[in-house]
Structures are given as structure tokens and as C-alpha cells.
Design a protein around this motif. Structure first.
Motif, short mmCIF file in Angstrom:
data_model
loop_
_atom_site.label_atom_id
_atom_site.label_comp_id
_atom_site.label_asym_id
_atom_site.label_seq_id
_atom_site.Cartn_x
_atom_site.Cartn_y
_atom_site.Cartn_z
N ASN A 96 -14.48 -38.97 25.86
CA ASN A 96 -13.96 -37.88 26.70
C ASN A 96 -13.26 -36.84 25.85
N ASN A 97 -12.96 -35.73 26.47
CA ASN A 97 -12.42 -34.57 25.75
C ASN A 97 -10.99 -34.81 25.25
N ASP A 156 -17.26 -45.24 31.06
CA ASP A 156 -17.59 -43.86 30.70
C ASP A 156 -18.89 -43.74 29.92
N PHE A 208 -19.55 -32.85 26.45
CA PHE A 208 -18.55 -32.97 27.50
C PHE A 208 -18.66 -31.82 28.51
#
Length: 326
Positions: free
Chosen positions: A99-100, A166, A310
Motif C-alpha cells: 500500500n501507499n 491486500d 497503487f
């Protein structure tokens, strides 16, 4: 500089070991593997190396100055943080993270510890066929590119990938073709609109999109369509079409050709070219020994690539076009 290496994960990590061990004096000293059955086999195969199920043997060993991370995707982030903490250079299987927020943390830490280097194993950059494509294109003439990552190994979605919250088919597959297009053109996309579905895997253990299609707007008015197809009943393959004003380059199951003046010329270059894949890792080893060696992929390119992935994920969630903020 003597390169002493620890490898985490001996799935794809086996390929890392083959690329590293004894390359210009580099030595793999420690292998970490969680699977107890694999450990017994590894001990027989590599009696001169420490085989362990505890990755801290690698991080706490002061001799180790390079860690090769080939664990499952959800472990990459924490292992990268440990490498930075203990001043280890890094080779990381894609993706760097999931994730970012994690990406920004990695970027900020590595900007402080500028002595540490990192690479991600994006092997299409060293593929002989795609090198020929790169020689034969001119950005000013390109108007459309179409790239498809066809995974062709649907059964693999139902193992550890189905258990990771994720996990993303973009980060696990499509990332290769996104990087390939960026490398071929030397350009970064401006925006992305992405869609996904789970039609081919609905009702299975895999609860995420198994197909994603992304439309990118690139500079110079180039449109690019990239798909990440995890569920296709097909060979594992990277299809590519580059449409220019005066010619078209095509790589498909039917072969690789340049079309020009109503004629086709076969491109004689290796694909999948597995023997050359180790060159990306070996180039990274060379950069650790000499500042004069240019990396095949830079730190900035790796951060940009993750940012793009992303952004595509965000587009799917919000169901709209997303401007990519680098």
C-alpha cells in the motif's frame, strides 16, 4: 567490496541464489526458509550454508551486507524495514510493498540512508526480445500500446495468494508489463482508469479481482492498455503490441514481428529468455561494487512504478480516472 548475502524464501529465491552465489566473488551465507520440508532438502543441497527458519539470523549477522527478499508479498514491507534498520542492501521480489503508506515509509527511510541500495526483480528489462523492441521504436511515432500479462497459472491463486488481505493481481502480475512499457518508452503515465472482475474465480478461495484492465494516458498523446489476467486458461505469456505511424511491433503466441509497408519481418530474439533473467540481479551486484555501473532500474523508477500500481488500485475502488501524483 565483498558481497555476503542472506536469502529469505526459497521459492523464487532459488533463482536469486543461482544469480548471486559465486558471481564475481559474491557468497550466499545464510538461507531462511519457513517450510520445514524444504529445510531438510536445502541442508542436503547446500551443506556449506546456514539454513534456518529464523530470518533474524540474517539481519543480526554483521557480515551480511545484502539481503535478497523472496518471501510472500505480505512479508516484504517488514523485512525491508529490518534491512534498513540493520544497514543491509536489498533485492526484493516485486512488489516492494502492498500500500501507499508503506511505500512512503520505505522511500523516506531510504532517502535518509542514501548509502543503501535497493532493486526489485523486474526481469522483462533484460529480455532479449524486448530489447529488440526498444531499438525499433520512436516515441514520437507511437500512438497506442497494448500489453497483456497472461498468468496462465490459475491454480496458484488458491494458495498463499488467497490468504493475503491486500494481495493484488496488479502488484503480483500486471506490474511487470507496466514497468516494461515505461522502460521501452522512457515515459511515465499521467493518468489511469482501471476496472476489475472476479468472474473466472468467483466462488473460489480467491476473493479478489483475478482480472484487471487498465487504460493509461502517457505523454505525447500515447494511449496504453494493460491487462493483468490471473485466471486465463493459457500459457504464461507477455503479449505486446506497439502501434506506430509507420510500423507495428507484435509479440504474440503466433510469433514476434515488425509490420511495415504491408510486409512482416520476424524478430529473431529469445523469449522467454530465462537464461538472461539473472542479469538484472547481477547488474545490481555490480552497482554495489562500483559507482560507475549504471543500474538497470533506479530507485526512483521503482517508487514511480509502485505509485502507478497503487493509483490503478485506487481507480478500481473509486470507479473513476485517477491522476497519478508522483
Amino acid at each position: 567490496m565483498k558481497i555476503i548475502v542472506g536469502i529469505i524464501g526459497m521459492g523464487i529465491g532459488q533463482k536469486h541464489l543461482e544469480a548471486i552465489d559465486n558471481y564475481k566473488g559474491a557468497i550466499v551465507k545464510i538461507i531462511c526458509e519457513k517450510d520445514k520440508k524444504k529445510i531438510k532438502n536445502l541442508q542436503k543441497k547446500y551443506p556449506d550454508k546456514l539454513i534456518t527458519n529464523d530470518e533474524n539470523h540474517i539481519f543480526l549477522n554483521k557480515e551480511i551486507n545484502l539481503v535478497s527478499i523472496a518471501s510472500y508479498d505480505n512479508y516484504h514491507y517488514e523485512e525491508i524495514l529490518k534491512c534498513i534498520k540493520f544497514n543491509k542492501n536489498l533485492i526484493v521480489e516485486k512488489p516492494l510493498c502492498l500500500n501507499n503508506i508503506q511505500l512512503k515509509k520505505i522511500e523516506s527511510l531510504l532517502k535518509v540512508k542514501k548509502n543503501l541500495k535497493i532493486t526489485s526483480n523486474l526481469v522483462l528489462r533484460v529480455n532479449s526480445l524486448f530489447k529488440e523492441f526498444k531499438k525499433n521504436i520512436n516515441n514520437k511515432k507511437i500512438f497506442y500500446i497494448e500489453g497483456d500479462y497472461i498468468w496462465g497459472r490459475k491454480n496458484k491463486l488458491f494458495g498463499w495468494r488467497s490468504k493475503i488481505k491486500d494481495y493484488s493481481i496488479i502488484l503480483g502480475a500486471g506490474i511487470h508489463v507496466i514497468d516494461l512499457v515505461m522502460w521501452l518508452t522512457g515515459l511515465r503515465p499521467i493518468s489511469v482508469y482501471a476496472w476489475g472482475n472476479d468472474k473466472a474465480t468467483k466462488g473460489s478461495k480467491f476473493k479478489k479481482n483475478s482480472l484487471v484492465v487498465m487504460i493509461f494516458e502517457f505523454p505525447m498523446n500515447i494511449l496504453v492498455k494493460i491487462s493483468a489476467n490471473g485466471a486465463a486458461i493459457y500459457d504464461h505469456f507477455h503479449e505486446l503490441k506497439i502501434f506506430c505511424k509507420e510500423k507495428t511491433l507484435v509479440h504474440s503466441r503466433a510469433g514476434s514481428y515488425i509490420y511495415k509497408n504491408q510486409k512482416s519481418t520476424k524478430i529473431d530474439a529469445a523469449y522467454p529468455d530465462k537464461l538472461n533473467r539473472k542479469k538484472l540481479i547481477q547488474n545490481f551486484l555490480d552497482t554495489l561494487k562500483s559507482k560507475k555501473i549504471k543500474p538497470i532500474i533506479t530507485f526512483k523508477e521503482q517508487i514511480d512504478l509502485m505509485t502507478i500500481c497503487f493509483s490503478a488500485e485506487k481507480s478500481i475502488r473509486l470507479e473513476k480516472k485517477i491522476k497519478i501524483n508522483y
